[in-house]
Design an enzyme around this catalytic site. Structure first.
Site, PDB file in Angstrom:
ATOM      1  N   GLY A  12      -3.418  -9.651 -22.355  1.00  0.00           N
ATOM      2  CA  GLY A  12      -2.268  -8.820 -22.695  1.00  0.00           C
ATOM      3  C   GLY A  12      -1.479  -9.240 -23.918  1.00  0.00           C
ATOM      4  CB  SER A  13      -2.157 -11.353 -26.886  1.00  0.00           C
ATOM      5  OG  SER A  13      -3.213 -10.711 -27.560  1.00  0.00           O
ATOM      6  CG  ASN A  14      -3.255  -6.230 -29.036  1.00  0.00           C
ATOM      7  OD1 ASN A  14      -2.800  -6.018 -30.144  1.00  0.00           O
ATOM      8  ND2 ASN A  14      -4.427  -6.776 -28.841  1.00  0.00           N
ATOM      9  CG  LEU A  89     -12.603  -4.856 -21.569  1.00  0.00           C
ATOM     10  CD1 LEU A  89     -13.083  -6.150 -20.929  1.00  0.00           C
ATOM     11  CD2 LEU A  89     -12.990  -4.809 -23.055  1.00  0.00           C
ATOM     12  CE  LYS A  90     -14.741  -1.210 -15.594  1.00  0.00           C
ATOM     13  NZ  LYS A  90     -16.169  -1.509 -15.354  1.00  0.00           N
ATOM     14  CB  ILE A  92     -10.642   7.184 -21.438  1.00  0.00           C
ATOM     15  CG1 ILE A  92      -9.895   5.907 -21.851  1.00  0.00           C
ATOM     16  CG2 ILE A  92      -9.699   8.238 -20.871  1.00  0.00           C
ATOM     17  CD1 ILE A  92      -9.108   5.233 -20.767  1.00  0.00           C
ATOM     18  CG  HIS A 108     -12.811  -1.725 -32.624  1.00  0.00           C
ATOM     19  ND1 HIS A 108     -13.520  -1.907 -31.454  1.00  0.00           N
ATOM     20  CD2 HIS A 108     -13.592  -2.173 -33.635  1.00  0.00           C
ATOM     21  CE1 HIS A 108     -14.706  -2.430 -31.765  1.00  0.00           C
ATOM     22  NE2 HIS A 108     -14.778  -2.600 -33.069  1.00  0.00           N
ATOM     23  CD  GLU A 178      -6.811  -7.241 -32.247  1.00  0.00           C
ATOM     24  OE1 GLU A 178      -6.539  -6.731 -31.161  1.00  0.00           O
ATOM     25  OE2 GLU A 178      -7.718  -8.071 -32.393  1.00  0.00           O
TER      26      GLU A 178
HETATM   27  C1  GRF Z   1      -8.016  -7.359 -28.582  1.00  0.00           C
HETATM   28  O1  GRF Z   1      -8.793  -8.146 -29.466  1.00  0.00           O
HETATM   29  C2  GRF Z   1      -8.294  -5.912 -28.837  1.00  0.00           C
HETATM   30  O2  GRF Z   1      -8.596  -5.604 -30.180  1.00  0.00           O
HETATM   31  C3  GRF Z   1      -9.510  -5.672 -28.034  1.00  0.00           C
HETATM   32  O3  GRF Z   1      -9.339  -6.436 -26.854  1.00  0.00           O
HETATM   33  C4  GRF Z   1      -8.485  -7.527 -27.156  1.00  0.00           C
HETATM   34  C5  GRF Z   1      -7.334  -7.471 -26.190  1.00  0.00           C
HETATM   35  O4  GRF Z   1      -6.657  -8.659 -26.211  1.00  0.00           O
HETATM   36  N1  GRF Z   1      -9.657  -4.251 -27.757  1.00  0.00           N
HETATM   37  P1  GRF Z   1      -5.279  -8.769 -25.373  1.00  0.00           P
HETATM   38  O5  GRF Z   1      -5.618  -8.511 -23.909  1.00  0.00           O
HETATM   39  O6  GRF Z   1      -4.345  -7.728 -25.914  1.00  0.00           O
HETATM   40  O7  GRF Z   1      -4.826 -10.173 -25.644  1.00  0.00           O
END
Ligand code: GRF
Length: 205
Positions: A12-14, A89-90, A92, A108, A178
């Protein structure tokens, strides 16, 4: 108010970067829901710390999980108007994509259309970039359609990886990008500055 649902599958870093930006951005953005495909992920802890409701979703009926149809009902009750995939990762389901035309975006960790498509996620992406000896990489935010990583590209940022000596180093550099690019794009949606003209995306200043 732009009410967003963030879909996650991992640490969940994003999501964390989005919440950090929302907390001090003057544009009206609210993360109203965090959706995952499995319990116990770090992203759910982040959501709970911010008192954001979390939901489990599954394309197949499963105890303790919502179906996408049930999720859509919940979203309409929450007035969700943008769906953000942040490491989800799934795939939609097509019917769900149809419910939110041009309102589902994904980040991405490479410069699409290169290094994208089914199976190209997480470390696989950076390993492919490293093996190709590409000298730059970066991140892409794009609309989600019915084909993996093929929706219209909304924004991209590059990073010089010519000095990287492993795919892990590339991953670290790209993740920093990102964490800036996704909140930037969400902000632009909040300002209604993401436009599509003749099948091309323009972000207004
Ligand atoms: C990120 O590298 C994103 O680009 C990819 O999955 C990763 C998610 O990382 N789709 P996080 O769970 O947000 O840390």
């Amino acid at each position: 108010m732009l009410r967003i649902a963030v879909f996650v599958s991992g640490r969940g870093s994003n999501l964390q970067a989005i919440l950090k930006n929302v907390s001090h951005s003057q544009n009206k953005v609210e993360v109203s829901a965090v959706v995952g495909n499995k319990p116990g992920i770090g992203a759910f802890d982040i959501a709970k710390d911010s008192k954001i409701p979390t939901y489990l979703v599954s394309a197949m009926a499963k105890e303790g999980f919502l179906t996408y149809t049930q999720l859509a009902k919940t979203f309409s009750e929450l007035n969700i108007n943008l769906i953000v995939l942040a490491g989800f990762l799934k795939k939609i389901p097509d019917e769900f994509v149809d419910m939110y035309p041009d309102r589902i975006i994904n980040i991405h960790p490479a410069l699409l259309p290169s290094f994208g498509g089914k199976g190209m996620y997480g470390h696989f992406v950076h390993e492919a970039v490293y093996k190709s000896s590409a000298q730059i990489s970066g991140a892409t935010v794009h609309f989600v359609n019915k084909v993996y990583d093929e929706g219209l590209i909304i924004a991209q940022r590059t990073v010089d990886i010519s000095r990287c000596s492993s795919s892990e180093e590339i991953a670290d550099e790209v993740l920093k990008i990102e964490h800036k690019l996704l909140p930037y794009v969400i902000d632009k949606f909040a300002q209604n500055k993401v436009k599509i003209r003749n099948k091309r995306v323009y972000i207004e200043d």
